[in-house]
Design a protein around this motif. Sequence first.
Motif, PDB file in Angstrom:
ATOM      1  N   LEU A  19      -3.652   3.796  -1.351  1.00 42.98           N
ATOM      2  CA  LEU A  19      -4.105   2.919  -2.431  1.00 42.98           C
ATOM      3  C   LEU A  19      -3.230   1.678  -2.395  1.00 42.98           C
ATOM      4  CD1 LEU A  19      -5.860   2.397  -4.956  1.00 42.98           C
ATOM      5  CD2 LEU A  19      -4.061   3.519  -6.300  1.00 42.98           C
ATOM      6  N   GLY A  20      -3.839   0.496  -2.471  1.00 41.94           N
ATOM      7  CA  GLY A  20      -3.092  -0.742  -2.358  1.00 41.94           C
ATOM      8  C   GLY A  20      -3.313  -1.685  -3.529  1.00 41.94           C
ATOM      9  N   ALA A  21      -2.411  -2.642  -3.664  1.00 40.64           N
ATOM     10  CA  ALA A  21      -2.545  -3.769  -4.590  1.00 40.64           C
ATOM     11  C   ALA A  21      -2.198  -5.015  -3.782  1.00 40.64           C
ATOM     12  CB  ALA A  21      -1.624  -3.621  -5.790  1.00 40.64           C
ATOM     13  N   ILE A  22      -3.212  -5.820  -3.450  1.00 44.76           N
ATOM     14  CA  ILE A  22      -3.049  -6.901  -2.469  1.00 44.76           C
ATOM     15  C   ILE A  22      -3.621  -8.199  -3.027  1.00 44.76           C
ATOM     16  CG2 ILE A  22      -3.593  -7.659  -0.134  1.00 44.76           C
ATOM     17  CD1 ILE A  22      -3.994  -4.700   0.598  1.00 44.76           C
ATOM     18  N   TYR A  23      -2.784  -9.232  -3.077  1.00 45.29           N
ATOM     19  CA  TYR A  23      -3.248 -10.569  -3.469  1.00 45.29           C
ATOM     20  C   TYR A  23      -3.963 -11.203  -2.283  1.00 45.29           C
ATOM     21  CZ  TYR A  23      -3.167 -15.442  -4.908  1.00 45.29           C
ATOM     22  OH  TYR A  23      -3.517 -16.722  -5.229  1.00 45.29           O
ATOM     23  N   SER A  24      -5.122 -11.808  -2.540  1.00 40.98           N
ATOM     24  CA  SER A  24      -5.961 -12.289  -1.445  1.00 40.98           C
ATOM     25  C   SER A  24      -6.604 -13.623  -1.806  1.00 40.98           C
ATOM     26  CB  SER A  24      -7.046 -11.246  -1.136  1.00 40.98           C
ATOM     27  OG  SER A  24      -7.872 -11.655  -0.078  1.00 40.98           O
ATOM     28  N   GLU A  25      -6.370 -14.647  -0.969  1.00 39.94           N
ATOM     29  CA  GLU A  25      -7.022 -15.944  -1.132  1.00 39.94           C
ATOM     30  C   GLU A  25      -8.345 -15.923  -0.375  1.00 39.94           C
ATOM     31  OE1 GLU A  25      -2.978 -18.721  -1.549  1.00 39.94           O
ATOM     32  OE2 GLU A  25      -4.193 -18.803   0.289  1.00 39.94           O
ATOM     33  N   GLN A  26      -9.455 -16.062  -1.102  1.00 41.76           N
ATOM     34  CA  GLN A  26     -10.781 -15.956  -0.504  1.00 41.76           C
ATOM     35  C   GLN A  26     -11.620 -17.180  -0.878  1.00 41.76           C
ATOM     36  OE1 GLN A  26     -10.521 -11.109  -1.116  1.00 41.76           O
ATOM     37  NE2 GLN A  26     -12.515 -12.080  -1.349  1.00 41.76           N
ATOM     38  N   GLY A  27     -12.911 -17.096  -0.581  1.00 43.54           N
ATOM     39  CA  GLY A  27     -13.803 -18.206  -0.852  1.00 43.54           C
ATOM     40  C   GLY A  27     -14.447 -18.720   0.416  1.00 43.54           C
ATOM     41  N   ALA A  28     -14.688 -20.024   0.482  1.00 38.67           N
ATOM     42  CA  ALA A  28     -15.355 -20.600   1.644  1.00 38.67           C
ATOM     43  C   ALA A  28     -15.137 -22.106   1.686  1.00 38.67           C
ATOM     44  CB  ALA A  28     -16.852 -20.294   1.617  1.00 38.67           C
ATOM     45  N   LYS A  29     -15.277 -22.656   2.875  1.00 38.41           N
ATOM     46  CA  LYS A  29     -15.303 -24.110   3.039  1.00 38.41           C
ATOM     47  C   LYS A  29     -16.731 -24.591   2.810  1.00 38.41           C
ATOM     48  CE  LYS A  29     -14.397 -27.827   6.355  1.00 38.41           C
ATOM     49  NZ  LYS A  29     -13.998 -28.168   7.751  1.00 38.41           N
ATOM     50  N   ILE A  30     -16.875 -25.711   2.095  1.00 43.37           N
ATOM     51  CA  ILE A  30     -18.186 -26.313   1.840  1.00 43.37           C
ATOM     52  C   ILE A  30     -18.373 -27.493   2.785  1.00 43.37           C
ATOM     53  CG2 ILE A  30     -19.679 -27.415   0.144  1.00 43.37           C
ATOM     54  CD1 ILE A  30     -17.964 -26.155  -2.037  1.00 43.37           C
ATOM     55  N   ASP A  31     -19.437 -27.465   3.547  1.00 46.03           N
ATOM     56  CA  ASP A  31     -19.750 -28.569   4.448  1.00 46.03           C
ATOM     57  C   ASP A  31     -21.236 -28.492   4.774  1.00 46.03           C
ATOM     58  OD1 ASP A  31     -19.807 -30.653   6.193  1.00 46.03           O
ATOM     59  OD2 ASP A  31     -18.701 -29.644   7.799  1.00 46.03           O
ATOM     60  N   GLY A  32     -22.058 -29.109   3.926  1.00 45.23           N
ATOM     61  CA  GLY A  32     -23.486 -29.014   4.156  1.00 45.23           C
ATOM     62  C   GLY A  32     -24.276 -29.799   3.138  1.00 45.23           C
ATOM     63  N   GLU A  33     -25.586 -29.623   3.175  1.00 51.10           N
ATOM     64  CA  GLU A  33     -26.501 -30.375   2.319  1.00 51.10           C
ATOM     65  C   GLU A  33     -27.445 -29.421   1.610  1.00 51.10           C
ATOM     66  OE1 GLU A  33     -29.727 -34.087   2.617  1.00 51.10           O
ATOM     67  OE2 GLU A  33     -28.823 -33.230   4.421  1.00 51.10           O
ATOM     68  N   LEU A  34     -27.647 -29.674   0.330  1.00 50.04           N
ATOM     69  CA  LEU A  34     -28.626 -28.934  -0.459  1.00 50.04           C
ATOM     70  C   LEU A  34     -29.709 -29.886  -0.942  1.00 50.04           C
ATOM     71  CD1 LEU A  34     -26.340 -26.663  -2.692  1.00 50.04           C
ATOM     72  CD2 LEU A  34     -27.582 -26.013  -0.636  1.00 50.04           C
ATOM     73  N   VAL A  35     -30.948 -29.435  -0.890  1.00 51.24           N
ATOM     74  CA  VAL A  35     -32.090 -30.230  -1.357  1.00 51.24           C
ATOM     75  C   VAL A  35     -32.782 -29.447  -2.458  1.00 51.24           C
ATOM     76  CG1 VAL A  35     -34.268 -31.309  -0.744  1.00 51.24           C
ATOM     77  CG2 VAL A  35     -32.373 -31.326   0.893  1.00 51.24           C
ATOM     78  N   ALA A  36     -33.004 -30.106  -3.594  1.00 52.54           N
ATOM     79  CA  ALA A  36     -33.638 -29.454  -4.736  1.00 52.54           C
ATOM     80  C   ALA A  36     -34.862 -30.251  -5.179  1.00 52.54           C
ATOM     81  CB  ALA A  36     -32.641 -29.326  -5.893  1.00 52.54           C
ATOM     82  N   GLU A  64       0.846  -1.190   0.000  1.00 53.84           N
ATOM     83  CA  GLU A  64       0.000   0.000   0.000  1.00 53.84           C
ATOM     84  C   GLU A  64       0.880   1.238   0.000  1.00 53.84           C
ATOM     85  OE1 GLU A  64      -4.259  -0.930   2.052  1.00 53.84           O
ATOM     86  OE2 GLU A  64      -2.604  -0.606   3.446  1.00 53.84           O
ATOM     87  N   ALA A  65       0.428   2.269  -0.695  1.00 54.10           N
ATOM     88  CA  ALA A  65       1.107   3.565  -0.711  1.00 54.10           C
ATOM     89  C   ALA A  65       0.180   4.596  -0.070  1.00 54.10           C
ATOM     90  CB  ALA A  65       1.447   3.969  -2.134  1.00 54.10           C
ATOM     91  N   GLU A  66       0.748   5.439   0.814  1.00 50.23           N
ATOM     92  CA  GLU A  66      -0.078   6.395   1.546  1.00 50.23           C
ATOM     93  C   GLU A  66       0.470   7.812   1.401  1.00 50.23           C
ATOM     94  OE1 GLU A  66      -1.310   7.296   6.182  1.00 50.23           O
ATOM     95  OE2 GLU A  66      -1.448   5.225   5.439  1.00 50.23           O
ATOM     96  N   TYR A  67      -0.461   8.756   1.269  1.00 48.70           N
ATOM     97  CA  TYR A  67      -0.127  10.181   1.234  1.00 48.70           C
ATOM     98  C   TYR A  67      -0.722  10.846   2.457  1.00 48.70           C
ATOM     99  CZ  TYR A  67      -0.342  15.102  -0.104  1.00 48.70           C
ATOM    100  OH  TYR A  67      -0.224  16.475  -0.118  1.00 48.70           O
ATOM    101  N   GLY A  68       0.100  11.625   3.171  1.00 48.74           N
ATOM    102  CA  GLY A  68      -0.361  12.336   4.351  1.00 48.74           C
ATOM    103  C   GLY A  68      -1.044  13.640   3.975  1.00 48.74           C
ATOM    104  N   VAL A  69      -2.363  13.697   4.131  1.00 51.96           N
ATOM    105  CA  VAL A  69      -3.108  14.923   3.855  1.00 51.96           C
ATOM    106  C   VAL A  69      -2.824  15.955   4.926  1.00 51.96           C
ATOM    107  CG1 VAL A  69      -5.406  15.908   3.503  1.00 51.96           C
ATOM    108  CG2 VAL A  69      -4.884  13.619   2.643  1.00 51.96           C
ATOM    109  N   ASN A  70      -2.828  15.522   6.169  1.00 52.13           N
ATOM    110  CA  ASN A  70      -2.437  16.353   7.306  1.00 52.13           C
ATOM    111  C   ASN A  70      -2.054  15.424   8.454  1.00 52.13           C
ATOM    112  OD1 ASN A  70      -4.944  15.574   8.522  1.00 52.13           O
ATOM    113  ND2 ASN A  70      -5.957  17.218   7.377  1.00 52.13           N
ATOM    114  N   SER A  71      -1.938  15.937   9.661  1.00 54.71           N
ATOM    115  CA  SER A  71      -1.448  15.140  10.789  1.00 54.71           C
ATOM    116  C   SER A  71      -2.419  14.046  11.224  1.00 54.71           C
ATOM    117  CB  SER A  71      -1.133  16.041  11.975  1.00 54.71           C
ATOM    118  OG  SER A  71      -2.312  16.709  12.412  1.00 54.71           O
TER     119      SER A  71
END
Length: 232
Positions: free
Chosen positions: A65-82, A52-59
């Motif tokens: 503004l950043g550029a950040i790699y991020s591993e996201q998503g979710a664990k699946i553990d459940g039941e679906l009924v259709a 991230e790069a930061e500019y000090g507007v005042n005190s």
Amino acid sequence: MTMLCCGLTAAAQNEKGTFSIKPLVGVNMTTLPGGLSDDYYHNKFGLTAGVEAEYGVNSWLGLSLGAIYSEQGAKIDGELVAYAYDDQYAYWESTKSDGKVKCNYVNLPLMASFYVPAIKGLALKAGVQMGILVSSRTQADVDAVVDVYEKRDGMSFRLDGYPMPVQATVDSKCDCMSLDFGIPIGFSYESRHIVLDARYYFGLTKIDDSPINREDVRNRCLSITLGYRLHL
């Protein structure tokens, strides 16, 4: 020595017109609320790293503004009924899954940091974020039961050979939106140029881009990172 210590202390403060960059690394805890079943998606842990790069507007105010790699998503553990039906048949399917949805992003957070005068080094953060999808994949073991009934004379009769059990391993690309938008909020604490940052991301975009059975799932992400501020 005294002058050196004073210089380091001054450099650690947010000053008007100053620039700094902060490499960072940490961990995510993510999930995907809003699925077809409330208990289908669960928290998953992943890595995050970037700068991230930061500019000090005042005190008391900084813009970053950043550029950040991020591993996201979710664990699946459940039941679906259709359920589905037409004029002649009724279909019932129960699917139990155990696995993970892996969605990896390059996130571009634009943040405002409000430095608390009473607590040196503490800043409250809020902003907006765009995520660019790098890859997405579902990996899961699936155990399904399919039942088919034929409707005759106002009654339902199970067809021969049903219920039919199906077991499979799924490893396929997800149908996810290429861009994700949301709001990150959090706080950071800095000491001797080392910055501990904790922020929570509220995704506003429905990330499921599948042509059928689209889910109303959105990214949620708690990130905790350590960074080192380098003043330019």
